[in-house]
Design a protein around this motif. Structure first.
Motif, PDB file in Angstrom:
ATOM      1  N   TRP A 116       0.828  -1.197   0.000  1.00 53.78           N
ATOM      2  CA  TRP A 116       0.000   0.000   0.000  1.00 53.78           C
ATOM      3  C   TRP A 116       0.870   1.256   0.000  1.00 53.78           C
ATOM      4  O   TRP A 116       0.522   2.294   0.562  1.00 53.78           O
ATOM      5  CB  TRP A 116      -1.026  -0.026   1.146  1.00 53.78           C
ATOM      6  CG  TRP A 116      -0.492  -0.093   2.549  1.00 53.78           C
ATOM      7  CD1 TRP A 116      -0.261   0.953   3.384  1.00 53.78           C
ATOM      8  CD2 TRP A 116      -0.155  -1.277   3.297  1.00 53.78           C
ATOM      9  NE1 TRP A 116       0.202   0.497   4.601  1.00 53.78           N
ATOM     10  CE2 TRP A 116       0.269  -0.867   4.576  1.00 53.78           C
ATOM     11  CE3 TRP A 116      -0.170  -2.641   3.002  1.00 53.78           C
ATOM     12  CZ2 TRP A 116       0.682  -1.777   5.550  1.00 53.78           C
ATOM     13  CZ3 TRP A 116       0.238  -3.526   3.972  1.00 53.78           C
ATOM     14  CH2 TRP A 116       0.652  -3.098   5.226  1.00 53.78           C
ATOM     15  N   SER A 117       2.015   1.175  -0.693  1.00 56.49           N
ATOM     16  CA  SER A 117       2.923   2.319  -0.791  1.00 56.49           C
ATOM     17  C   SER A 117       2.340   3.435  -1.656  1.00 56.49           C
ATOM     18  O   SER A 117       2.694   4.598  -1.481  1.00 56.49           O
ATOM     19  CB  SER A 117       4.286   1.877  -1.328  1.00 56.49           C
ATOM     20  OG  SER A 117       4.156   1.254  -2.586  1.00 56.49           O
ATOM     21  N   ASP A 118       1.456   3.115  -2.586  1.00 55.01           N
ATOM     22  CA  ASP A 118       0.727   4.108  -3.381  1.00 55.01           C
ATOM     23  C   ASP A 118      -0.552   4.406  -2.607  1.00 55.01           C
ATOM     24  O   ASP A 118      -1.380   3.511  -2.404  1.00 55.01           O
ATOM     25  CB  ASP A 118       0.413   3.521  -4.758  1.00 55.01           C
ATOM     26  CG  ASP A 118      -0.419   4.435  -5.628  1.00 55.01           C
ATOM     27  OD1 ASP A 118      -1.040   5.389  -5.121  1.00 55.01           O
ATOM     28  OD2 ASP A 118      -0.473   4.181  -6.846  1.00 55.01           O
ATOM     29  N   THR A 119      -0.734   5.648  -2.174  1.00 52.36           N
ATOM     30  CA  THR A 119      -1.854   5.986  -1.298  1.00 52.36           C
ATOM     31  C   THR A 119      -3.226   5.789  -1.952  1.00 52.36           C
ATOM     32  O   THR A 119      -4.225   5.723  -1.254  1.00 52.36           O
ATOM     33  CB  THR A 119      -1.736   7.434  -0.793  1.00 52.36           C
ATOM     34  OG1 THR A 119      -1.683   8.308  -1.927  1.00 52.36           O
ATOM     35  CG2 THR A 119      -0.506   7.611   0.075  1.00 52.36           C
ATOM     36  N   GLY A 120      -3.278   5.652  -3.247  1.00 52.22           N
ATOM     37  CA  GLY A 120      -4.549   5.454  -3.924  1.00 52.22           C
ATOM     38  C   GLY A 120      -4.806   4.021  -4.344  1.00 52.22           C
ATOM     39  O   GLY A 120      -5.763   3.748  -5.080  1.00 52.22           O
ATOM     40  N   ARG A 121      -3.968   3.108  -3.876  1.00 53.38           N
ATOM     41  CA  ARG A 121      -4.087   1.731  -4.357  1.00 53.38           C
ATOM     42  C   ARG A 121      -3.477   0.761  -3.360  1.00 53.38           C
ATOM     43  O   ARG A 121      -2.469   1.047  -2.745  1.00 53.38           O
ATOM     44  CB  ARG A 121      -3.352   1.636  -5.692  1.00 53.38           C
ATOM     45  CG  ARG A 121      -3.289   0.274  -6.299  1.00 53.38           C
ATOM     46  CD  ARG A 121      -2.322   0.185  -7.467  1.00 53.38           C
ATOM     47  NE  ARG A 121      -2.570   0.887  -8.667  1.00 53.38           N
ATOM     48  CZ  ARG A 121      -3.446   0.572  -9.613  1.00 53.38           C
ATOM     49  NH1 ARG A 121      -4.231  -0.420  -9.470  1.00 53.38           N
ATOM     50  NH2 ARG A 121      -3.554   1.239 -10.721  1.00 53.38           N
ATOM     51  N   VAL A 122      -4.128  -0.401  -3.223  1.00 55.85           N
ATOM     52  CA  VAL A 122      -3.563  -1.510  -2.460  1.00 55.85           C
ATOM     53  C   VAL A 122      -3.485  -2.701  -3.412  1.00 55.85           C
ATOM     54  O   VAL A 122      -4.488  -3.082  -4.022  1.00 55.85           O
ATOM     55  CB  VAL A 122      -4.412  -1.880  -1.230  1.00 55.85           C
ATOM     56  CG1 VAL A 122      -3.842  -3.114  -0.540  1.00 55.85           C
ATOM     57  CG2 VAL A 122      -4.489  -0.710  -0.261  1.00 55.85           C
ATOM     58  N   VAL A 123      -2.286  -3.255  -3.540  1.00 53.92           N
ATOM     59  CA  VAL A 123      -2.070  -4.416  -4.410  1.00 53.92           C
ATOM     60  C   VAL A 123      -1.727  -5.606  -3.528  1.00 53.92           C
ATOM     61  O   VAL A 123      -0.860  -5.515  -2.658  1.00 53.92           O
ATOM     62  CB  VAL A 123      -0.934  -4.157  -5.423  1.00 53.92           C
ATOM     63  CG1 VAL A 123      -0.686  -5.381  -6.283  1.00 53.92           C
ATOM     64  CG2 VAL A 123      -1.260  -2.942  -6.290  1.00 53.92           C
ATOM     65  N   MET A 124      -2.428  -6.708  -3.758  1.00 54.52           N
ATOM     66  CA  MET A 124      -2.208  -7.930  -2.997  1.00 54.52           C
ATOM     67  C   MET A 124      -1.917  -9.043  -4.010  1.00 54.52           C
ATOM     68  O   MET A 124      -2.807  -9.455  -4.745  1.00 54.52           O
ATOM     69  CB  MET A 124      -3.475  -8.264  -2.187  1.00 54.52           C
ATOM     70  CG  MET A 124      -3.877  -7.138  -1.263  1.00 54.52           C
ATOM     71  SD  MET A 124      -5.660  -6.993  -0.908  1.00 54.52           S
ATOM     72  CE  MET A 124      -6.114  -8.616  -0.424  1.00 54.52           C
ATOM     73  N   ARG A 125      -0.689  -9.505  -4.045  1.00 51.25           N
ATOM     74  CA  ARG A 125      -0.273 -10.551  -4.979  1.00 51.25           C
ATOM     75  C   ARG A 125      -0.167 -11.881  -4.247  1.00 51.25           C
ATOM     76  O   ARG A 125       0.453 -11.961  -3.179  1.00 51.25           O
ATOM     77  CB  ARG A 125       1.073 -10.222  -5.612  1.00 51.25           C
ATOM     78  CG  ARG A 125       1.044  -9.012  -6.481  1.00 51.25           C
ATOM     79  CD  ARG A 125       0.361  -9.315  -7.816  1.00 51.25           C
ATOM     80  NE  ARG A 125       0.213  -8.107  -8.584  1.00 51.25           N
ATOM     81  CZ  ARG A 125      -0.954  -7.628  -9.016  1.00 51.25           C
ATOM     82  NH1 ARG A 125      -2.067  -8.262  -8.752  1.00 51.25           N
ATOM     83  NH2 ARG A 125      -1.007  -6.529  -9.708  1.00 51.25           N
ATOM     84  N   THR A 126      -0.739 -12.916  -4.838  1.00 53.82           N
ATOM     85  CA  THR A 126      -0.655 -14.249  -4.269  1.00 53.82           C
ATOM     86  C   THR A 126       0.749 -14.790  -4.486  1.00 53.82           C
ATOM     87  O   THR A 126       1.226 -14.852  -5.619  1.00 53.82           O
ATOM     88  CB  THR A 126      -1.687 -15.185  -4.929  1.00 53.82           C
ATOM     89  OG1 THR A 126      -2.983 -14.606  -4.760  1.00 53.82           O
ATOM     90  CG2 THR A 126      -1.648 -16.569  -4.323  1.00 53.82           C
TER      91      THR A 126
END
Length: 148
Positions: free
Chosen positions: A67-77
């Motif tokens: 969540w380093s980009d304040t407008g996005r959360v990326v969750m990779r399996t």
């Protein structure tokens, strides 16, 4: 491979929603019905990332949260008993002029074995409604958590 697009508008701010997404403490299942507390294991966590195993109903996955980009959360399996390849989740937040927040969620499910391919195909067709309901429940739970 199934790609499911979900959308919601919430009274929560992006920061409040990210705080809910990245709260790996007890009771996570109250926000995320598909994340049973007995599966939850935090392997590593920093200010803008986490390495977490979660799941429910016999399906688990290890996710790398960013969540380093304040407008996005990326969750990779990174590991799972049924998901592989490009599997994961991406949440994108857009502030609206009326103070609410648009949330666009993309869920990618690529089965790495027979069970994963079957479950992924079901999620991409008849199961999309189940994911949409779970997403709506999460949005409401985070609003309640924030007193909205």
């Amino acid at each position: 491979m199934s790609t499911i697009h979900l959308h919601a508008t919430t009274t929560s701010t992006p920061e409040q929603f990210v705080a809910g997404l990245t709260d790996f403490g007890p009771g996570r299942s109250k926000l995320f019905g598909n994340s049973a507390d007995e599966y939850l294991q935090v392997h590593d966590q920093g200010p803008t990332h986490a390495d977490v195993t979660e799941g429910s109903g016999g399906i688990w996955e290890r996710l790398r949260y960013d969540w380093s980009d304040t407008g996005r959360v990326v969750m990779r399996t990174t590991d799972s008993n049924i998901w592989g390849g490009a599997s994961g989740h991406t949440y994108t937040f857009t502030r609206r002029p009326d103070g609410r927040t648009d949330i666009d969620a993309v869920v990618v499910r690529q089965g790495k074995n027979f069970k994963g391919r079957v479950v992924g195909a079901l999620l991409g067709s008849v199961g999309k409604g189940v994911l949409a309901k779970a997403f709506a429940n999460t949005v409401r739970a985070i609003e309640v958590r924030n007193g909205r």
